[in-house]
Write a protein that holds these residues in place. Structure first.
Motif, PDB file in Angstrom:
ATOM      1  N   LYS A   1      25.340 -35.586 -42.722  1.00 32.78           N
ATOM      2  CA  LYS A   1      25.829 -36.247 -43.613  1.00 32.78           C
ATOM      3  C   LYS A   1      24.620 -36.718 -44.461  1.00 32.78           C
ATOM      4  O   LYS A   1      24.780 -37.006 -46.005  1.00 32.78           O
ATOM      5  CB  LYS A   1      26.574 -37.705 -43.269  1.00 32.78           C
ATOM      6  N   LYS A   2      23.394 -37.020 -43.876  1.00 34.15           N
ATOM      7  CA  LYS A   2      22.207 -37.229 -44.603  1.00 34.15           C
ATOM      8  C   LYS A   2      22.044 -36.099 -45.701  1.00 34.15           C
ATOM      9  O   LYS A   2      21.402 -36.557 -46.684  1.00 34.15           O
ATOM     10  CB  LYS A   2      21.038 -37.572 -43.723  1.00 34.15           C
TER      11      LYS A   2
ATOM     12  N   LYS B   1      25.623 -36.832 -38.038  1.00 36.25           N
ATOM     13  CA  LYS B   1      24.676 -37.958 -38.919  1.00 36.25           C
ATOM     14  C   LYS B   1      23.780 -37.301 -39.805  1.00 36.25           C
ATOM     15  O   LYS B   1      23.488 -37.525 -40.735  1.00 36.25           O
ATOM     16  CB  LYS B   1      23.887 -38.810 -38.082  1.00 36.25           C
ATOM     17  N   SER B   2      23.020 -36.115 -39.107  1.00 36.39           N
ATOM     18  CA  SER B   2      21.918 -35.360 -40.088  1.00 36.39           C
ATOM     19  C   SER B   2      22.964 -34.529 -41.266  1.00 36.39           C
ATOM     20  O   SER B   2      22.088 -34.441 -42.169  1.00 36.39           O
ATOM     21  CB  SER B   2      21.259 -34.460 -38.935  1.00 36.39           C
TER      22      SER B   2
ATOM     23  N   ASP C   1      13.708 -41.034 -32.556  1.00 37.50           N
ATOM     24  CA  ASP C   1      14.818 -39.964 -32.314  1.00 37.50           C
ATOM     25  C   ASP C   1      14.942 -38.850 -31.338  1.00 37.50           C
ATOM     26  O   ASP C   1      15.961 -38.383 -31.026  1.00 37.50           O
ATOM     27  CB  ASP C   1      14.715 -39.071 -33.821  1.00 37.50           C
TER      28      ASP C   1
ATOM     29  N   ALA D   1      24.140 -36.092 -48.697  1.00 41.98           N
ATOM     30  CA  ALA D   1      24.212 -37.272 -49.524  1.00 41.98           C
ATOM     31  C   ALA D   1      23.260 -37.082 -50.957  1.00 41.98           C
ATOM     32  O   ALA D   1      22.295 -36.391 -50.720  1.00 41.98           O
ATOM     33  CB  ALA D   1      23.648 -38.411 -48.749  1.00 41.98           C
TER      34      ALA D   1
END
Length: 671
Positions: free
Chosen positions: A667-668, A664-665, A317, A671
């Motif tokens: 949204k993770k 992205k992080s 990452d 979730a």
């Protein structure tokens, strides 16, 4: 997998070959700015620069190595080729123009002339007082030298030859030094005396005066801007009843007396022609070496860049992946690296054979034929490979590879003509194919009737076995239980040799059988040959690859360091398995490999590439070119500095309170 580093120093010395010290001296010259190409120059300025560089070579006594001791030379023919081909690192135009002057023009005087001609013309050719052209190729016949239309008709009354170009297709073309600089030319023409044409011979013909003007009866044109090699003044020449003295015939292999009588130490016109051309084989030998050197330069740049440039986050990452860690990148570069090593070792053998013939150590008719065949087999492969390698290296470096200062595009343009220079590659391979057919027929002549019947029965049985698939089924049953058996099969050198050899034998036998079926009817024979020409040329290419494999395998025996030996063995295996993979359809269709083994080949090849990946930089560094030779920004460490700067920037950013949060992080987390 071995963790040991290869011995780069010893490997570099081995790669320099039998003329190591001579190559080092020539590379030292090639590293000097005054002998290198200035990429900003236009055609006219580039031509002037290269002519001046030839004068520098003369001043530094770098050109006389192949010439007789009495003229200040060393009679060192192999060393001379090794020295000249290294000039490709400075500028391919310099390498080729030097080859035109001292390899072709002066070489024709040396090898086709006699002592009288040597004394009269060699000193000025060697000193560049007389720049010269090599006037063999014609517009209308290209590689078909035997059919050139320029004539040299003997006039008994004046004791002169009349050189004449009867039509435009007979103009001599693509001649280095013809457009501007040449003062004389070695002209190949049909020798006619007493109404008999004795075939192609070579004549020394002055073409310009000291002011650069054409002499009476001589004309020409400038070929102008070309796709590459624009430091060479290529041009056309034509002759209108130009008279030269009888003694201007370079008469080592054919002479005309004052009364017009012709004589030759070689009675057969065909054999005489090929003997004369064979004395000029050094051009093909030099091109083979120079093309291999260009591939080395391209690979050293591309692998260095691929080891420094990072792209995409495939395994981390926080850190991008180095290009050469990608399997596709390894496929693109390491397979070509293996091929270039094979080419380099094969070239050493070619140079050794060349020197043996021209020094007189081994110069029988058979030795000369072997040299011709060897050069005709290797020069096409290395010149085609150079273009393929340079293009793949260019693409592997992305947009940076397209920037002129990173060398790929310039080297590709300059080497493009090598594939048709000194013989079109396909024509040369056809010569090799014909030699393979001749050797095949000779083997049959040695067999008695019973042996021939037994051989034929074996061929029929083998063919039936292949077509029935029985051998393939047997291999599949043997291999299906353990994939390692297939891997062991492929890495066994005896199996590698057998696969490469059987491929040649099968193709040659197929062509020979087709020609035999045509009988003695010339029309049917010509048709049969034409229908099988592609297969014959394919067999010739395969023969060249086998020669490379044998050279690579022989070179492995000379490696003392265990780690180096292990890595080079993997590299030899990559070379071999790449050849088999490229022609896998043939091996399957002809029953030489089972489907099971064929399926395991790509995976085993990929594993070998992964093993070689940590050694890739050492393998290209062993080529021995410095940044003064490479002269590419992407290979001088600049890319590594950029990558380090970027990595440090993002490291500090991640450690700070100012790092933005990625979408992205978020949204993770939600979730």
């Amino acid at each position: 997998m071995s963790e040991n580093r290869i011995n780069v120093t010893d490997l570099a010395e081995q790669l320099l070959g039998p003329y190591a010290e001579i190559r080092k001296a020539s590379r030292a010259r090639a590293a000097r700015p005054e002998l290198q190409r200035d990429p900003l120059l236009g055609m006219d300025e580039h031509r002037d620069r290269v002519l001046g560089q030839l004068s520098l070579l003369v001043e530094e006594e770098a050109v006389q190595r192949a010439f007789p001791v009495k003229f200040g030379g060393y009679d060192d023919h192999g060393g001379s080729i090794a020295s000249f081909e290294e000039l490709v690192a400075a500028d391919p135009s310099l390498q080729i123009k030097a080859g035109v002057q001292w390899g072709l023009f002066a070489g024709a005087i040396l090898h086709l002339g006699t002592e009288e001609h040597h004394a009269k013309w060699l000193p000025d050719a060697m000193s560049l007082k007389t720049p010269g052209a090599f006037a063999m190729t014609e517009i209308g016949h290209g590689s078909d030298v035997a059919s050139v239309a320029t004539t040299a008709t003997y006039d008994e009354e004046s004791e002169e030859f009349v050189i004449h170009t009867p039509f435009k297709a007979a103009w001599k073309d693509y001649l280095g030094n013809a457009a501007l600089h040449g003062k004389a030319a070695t002209v190949f023409a049909q020798l006619i005396t007493k109404g008999v044409n004795h075939g192609v011979h070579c004549f020394y013909v002055p073409i310009r005066d000291d002011e650069g003007n054409f002499l009476p009866g001589i004309g020409g044109e400038d070929d102008g801007l070309k796709g590459g090699l624009n430091g060479i003044d290529n041009g056309r020449l034509h002759f209108t009843n130009v008279r030269v003295p009888r003694t201007n015939l370079l008469n080592r292999y054919g002479n005309v007396t004052a009364d017009g009588s012709y004589s030759s130490p070689i009675s057969s016109p065909g054999r005489r022609f090929f003997t004369m051309l064979g004395t000029l084989v050094q051009g093909r030998v030099s091109l083979d070496g120079a093309a291999t050197s260009a591939s080395k330069i391209g690979l050293q740049i591309a692998v260095t860049y691929g080891n420094q440039r990072r792209q995409f986050n495939s395994t981390s990452d926080t850190e991008e992946t180095t290009l050469l860690d990608y399997q596709r990148h390894q496929r693109r570069l390491i397979t070509r690296l293996a091929r270039t090593y094979a080419s380099s070792f094969a070239h050493d053998g070619l140079l050794d054979k060349f020197d043996a013939v021209f020094s007189g150590r081994a110069d029988s008719d058979e030795d000369r034929q072997d040299l011709e065949t060897l050069a005709a087999a290797l020069k096409p492969l290395s010149t085609w490979d150079a273009l393929d390698t340079l293009q793949e290296c260019r693409e592997a470096c992305g947009g940076s590879g397209f920037i002129a200062k990173n060398r790929f595009t310039q080297l590709y343009q300059d080497l493009d003509v090598y594939v048709t220079f000194e013989g079109d590659n396909n024509v040369l391979l056809q010569l090799v194919g014909k030699r393979l057919l001749t050797d095949y027929a000779a083997e049959f002549r040695k067999l008695d009737t019973g042996a021939m019947a037994l051989y034929a029965a074996k061929q029929v049985g083998s063919t039936a076995l292949h077509r029935s698939g029985l051998r393939s089924v047997g291999q599949a049953l043997a291999d299906v239980s353990d994939e390692r058996k297939s891997a062991n099969f492929f890495k066994d050198p005896d199996n590698q040799r057998a696969l490469l050899t059987d491929r040649i034998n099968a193709k040659v036998a197929e062509v020979a059988n087709a020609l035999r079926a045509a009988g003695k009817n010339p029309v049917k024979a010509a048709q049969a040959f034409n229908e099988n020409q592609e297969l014959l040329i394919s067999a010739a290419r395969d023969h060249g690859q086998l020669l490379r494999w044998e050279a690579f395998t022989a070179a492995l025996e000379k490696v003392a360091d265990p780690a180096t030996s292990e890595v080079l063995t993997w590299l030899r295996d990559v070379f071999t398995l790449s050849l088999i993979e490229e022609d896998l359809g043939w091996f399957l269709a002809n029953g030489h490999l089972s489907m099971q083994r064929a399926r395991t080949l790509p995976g085993y090849l990929n594993r070998l590439l992964a093993r070689l990946r940590p050694h890739a930089q050492d393998l290209v560094d062993a080529f021995g070119y410095t940044q003064d030779h490479l002269r590419a920004d992407i290979s001088n460490g600049t890319e590594a500095e950029r990558q380090d700067e970027a990595m440090e920037y993002f490291r500090k950013l991640r450690a700070s309170d100012n790092a933005p949060i990625s979408e992205k992080s978020l949204k993770k987390a939600s979730a």
